[in-house]
Design a protein around this motif. Structure first.
Motif, mmCIF file in Angstrom:
data_model
loop_
_atom_site.group_PDB
_atom_site.id
_atom_site.type_symbol
_atom_site.label_atom_id
_atom_site.label_comp_id
_atom_site.label_asym_id
_atom_site.label_seq_id
_atom_site.Cartn_x
_atom_site.Cartn_y
_atom_site.Cartn_z
ATOM 1 N N UNK A 97 0.797 -1.229 0.000
ATOM 2 C CA UNK A 97 0.000 0.000 0.000
ATOM 3 C C UNK A 97 0.823 1.268 0.000
ATOM 4 N N UNK A 98 2.038 1.262 -0.540
ATOM 5 C CA UNK A 98 2.838 2.467 -0.456
ATOM 6 C C UNK A 98 3.774 2.662 -1.631
ATOM 7 N N UNK A 99 4.170 3.934 -1.835
ATOM 8 C CA UNK A 99 5.164 4.319 -2.825
ATOM 9 C C UNK A 99 6.166 5.251 -2.158
ATOM 10 N N UNK A 100 7.437 4.990 -2.384
ATOM 11 C CA UNK A 100 8.506 5.806 -1.826
ATOM 12 C C UNK A 100 9.188 6.546 -2.973
ATOM 13 N N UNK A 101 9.256 7.881 -2.866
ATOM 14 C CA UNK A 101 9.750 8.724 -3.956
ATOM 15 C C UNK A 101 10.952 9.529 -3.465
ATOM 16 N N UNK A 102 12.012 9.548 -4.266
ATOM 17 C CA UNK A 102 13.152 10.401 -3.970
ATOM 18 C C UNK A 102 12.821 11.797 -4.501
ATOM 19 N N UNK A 103 12.294 12.632 -3.609
ATOM 20 C CA UNK A 103 11.793 13.941 -4.007
ATOM 21 C C UNK A 103 12.885 14.989 -4.103
ATOM 22 N N UNK A 104 14.033 14.790 -3.467
ATOM 23 C CA UNK A 104 15.065 15.802 -3.469
ATOM 24 C C UNK A 104 15.601 16.130 -4.836
ATOM 25 N N UNK A 105 15.602 15.160 -5.740
ATOM 26 C CA UNK A 105 16.122 15.394 -7.083
ATOM 27 C C UNK A 105 15.136 16.128 -7.977
ATOM 28 N N UNK A 106 13.884 16.303 -7.542
ATOM 29 C CA UNK A 106 12.861 16.936 -8.383
ATOM 30 C C UNK A 106 12.585 18.386 -7.996
ATOM 31 N N UNK A 107 13.120 18.860 -6.879
ATOM 32 C CA UNK A 107 12.785 20.205 -6.400
ATOM 33 C C UNK A 107 13.283 21.284 -7.349
ATOM 34 N N UNK A 108 14.448 21.088 -7.934
ATOM 35 C CA UNK A 108 14.975 22.094 -8.852
ATOM 36 C C UNK A 108 14.138 22.173 -10.131
ATOM 37 N N UNK A 109 13.603 21.040 -10.565
ATOM 38 C CA UNK A 109 12.775 21.030 -11.768
ATOM 39 C C UNK A 109 11.467 21.760 -11.550
#
Length: 480
Positions: A97-109
């Protein structure tokens, strides 16, 4: 590094409720006969998690019960991952029931976390699924906060640490025995463990506790397997109710065809074959094969072909599940078009049928075994120069016709040619000089001779006729 964890506490039930929003539904454990999850409509009627099935039905007679389906749950999670992958990378599935996302690499975009989360939230709202999101510096910490029901989307490390310390151990990945052991000592929150010295933890508690705290802090990262787009399309769907009429089967299949269209468009591919598998309770599964000879991507085209196929299917019993699989994928070839081709007689171009699409419709309606295409053989005798073969792709058909004209530039042949000539029984007017054809049978020594003409009858039709030495006239074809 910033990690974002998405927890879906009722993914399967949300998917079932989206198709019937006003119907009270619940997931029930088949063995214990207890409710595992309820939707909002059932909760308003007094139904709650943990109740027995008998009590829930007494409170809400219209309650619909469904068993938990791990396979369907995994597919729904995979579908969410596919949609999110269009806007973010580095997604790791965390079944069930979960998804783990590496969000740090998307903040600049996205120029900041607020715009990034707004984009993801809009997509999740379209899917109509309840989600609890949490941010943390490690994947395990984000997972713990989200599973505990803490909507923690702050970038302040102190606030995230405070929320983590207040989280109960019952939401952690520690085993039940370890949690009970810690509870007997009065330790029920993460913060109570973090204040203890590592040496004391290693001496008094199993190594599992020390390892879990190291994963929370990021000292011992847990390996993640990130999502990669699938190369094949295959979806299984458990129906909300059993279907016994083939025309109703198109309703649940339609969303799957739209997913297929999106799958093909993202990869710039065409699909030439679909297999729809119908699952029954007692009978063996039945497969329905649908062909698109030139390849197809549009869901509406596939639905038309599938509708023609289902008209000929008789269900031995109701269908409780189905599966759609795409085969024979190929790269889409760009087609050049001119300005005048965009509209034909006021009809939009995308509403017209090409030759290959027409062949696909005929094959779905009549069966592919009855479709034939002319095959030309190097023989001047008409009955032997034209044979039948399976329908060819449009390019091959055009190249074959061009080679025929190159081989016989002098020949005038009708577009509709009979396999065997028939007697001429009406008056005609000859329009051309005779073309004599002769054939000597080496076995019998009999010489066959015919004089062919282009003629016109009283209705204005142009015929291909011939006369034998015995002055008998026959029709061998019609010109378009």
């Amino acid at each position: 590094m910033l990690w974002l964890y998405l927890h879906f506490p009722s993914l399967l039930l949300d998917n079932l409720s989206a198709a019937a929003p006003a119907v009270p539904m619940a997931l029930a454990e088949p063995r214990r006969h207890q409710l595992l999850a309820v939707n909002a409509e059932a909760a308003q009627a007094g139904v709650s998690v943990g109740q027995s099935v008998a009590t829930a039905v007494l409170l809400c007679p219209k309650l619909q019960l469904f068993p938990p389906d791990e396979r369907r749950q995994q597919q729904l999670l995979q579908q969410l991952c596919v949609r999110l992958y269009q806007y973010t990378g580095d997604i790791a599935l965390q079944p069930p029931d979960g998804l783990c996302i590496r969000a740090g690499t998307m903040l600049q975009l996205y120029s900041g976390f607020a715009a990034y989360w707004q984009q993801l939230q809009q997509l999740l709202q379209v899917q109509q699924c309840r989600v609890i999101a949490a941010c943390a510096s490690t994947p395990v910490s984000a997972r713990l906060l989200a599973r505990a029901g803490r909507q923690c989307l702050t970038l302040d490390p102190e606030q995230r640490l405070k929320a983590l310390q207040q989280t109960e151990l019952s939401y952690s990945d520690l085993s039940t025995e370890v949690q009970q052991q810690l509870a007997r000592l009065g330790i029920r929150h993460i913060g109570q463990l973090q204040v203890l010295a590592p040496a004391e933890l290693a001496r008094r508690f199993p190594h599992e506790v020390v390892g879990y705290l190291q994963q929370l802090a990021g000292d011992s990262p847990r390996p993640l397997q990130f999502y990669r787009p699938a190369s094949q399309f295959q979806h299984y769907l458990l129906l909300q109710y059993e279907i016994s009429q083939t025309e109703i089967l198109l309703r649940p299949v339609s969303p799957l065809l739209k997913q297929l269209q999106q799958f093909l468009q993202q990869r710039n591919q065409l699909c030439r074959c679909l297999i729809l598998t119908l699952y029954f309770r007692q009978q063996a599964p039945r497969q329905i094969r649908v062909q698109a000879m030139g390849g197809e991507v549009q869901a509406a085209r596939w639905q038309s072909l599938l509708s023609l196929q289902l008209e000929q299917v008789k269900l031995p019993e109701p269908v409780y599940a189905l599966e759609l699989q795409a085969l024979q994928l190929s790269a889409a070839v760009a087609q050049n078009s001119t300005l005048l081709d965009d509209k034909q007689s006021g009809i939009e171009k995308n509403t017209t049928l090409s030759k290959v699409q027409l062949l696909s419709l005929l094959a779905a309606k009549l069966g592919q075994q009855v479709l034939h295409s002319p095959a030309y053989v190097s023989c001047h005798w008409p009955e032997q120069s034209l044979q039948r073969q399976a329908p060819l792709p449009e390019k091959e058909h055009n190249s074959t016709a061009a080679s025929l004209m190159a081989d016989k530039p002098y020949a005038i042949r009708p577009s509709l040619q009979l396999a065997e000539p028939v007697n001429l029984t009406e008056p005609i007017q000859l329009l051309s000089a005779p073309e004599r054809l002769e054939s000597l049978c080496w076995q019998s020594g009999v010489l066959r001779q015919r004089d062919y003409y282009v003629a016109r009858n009283r209705q204005g039709q142009q015929l291909w006729v011939f006369k034998t030495p015995a002055q008998q006239w026959f029709i061998h074809g019609w010109f378009s």
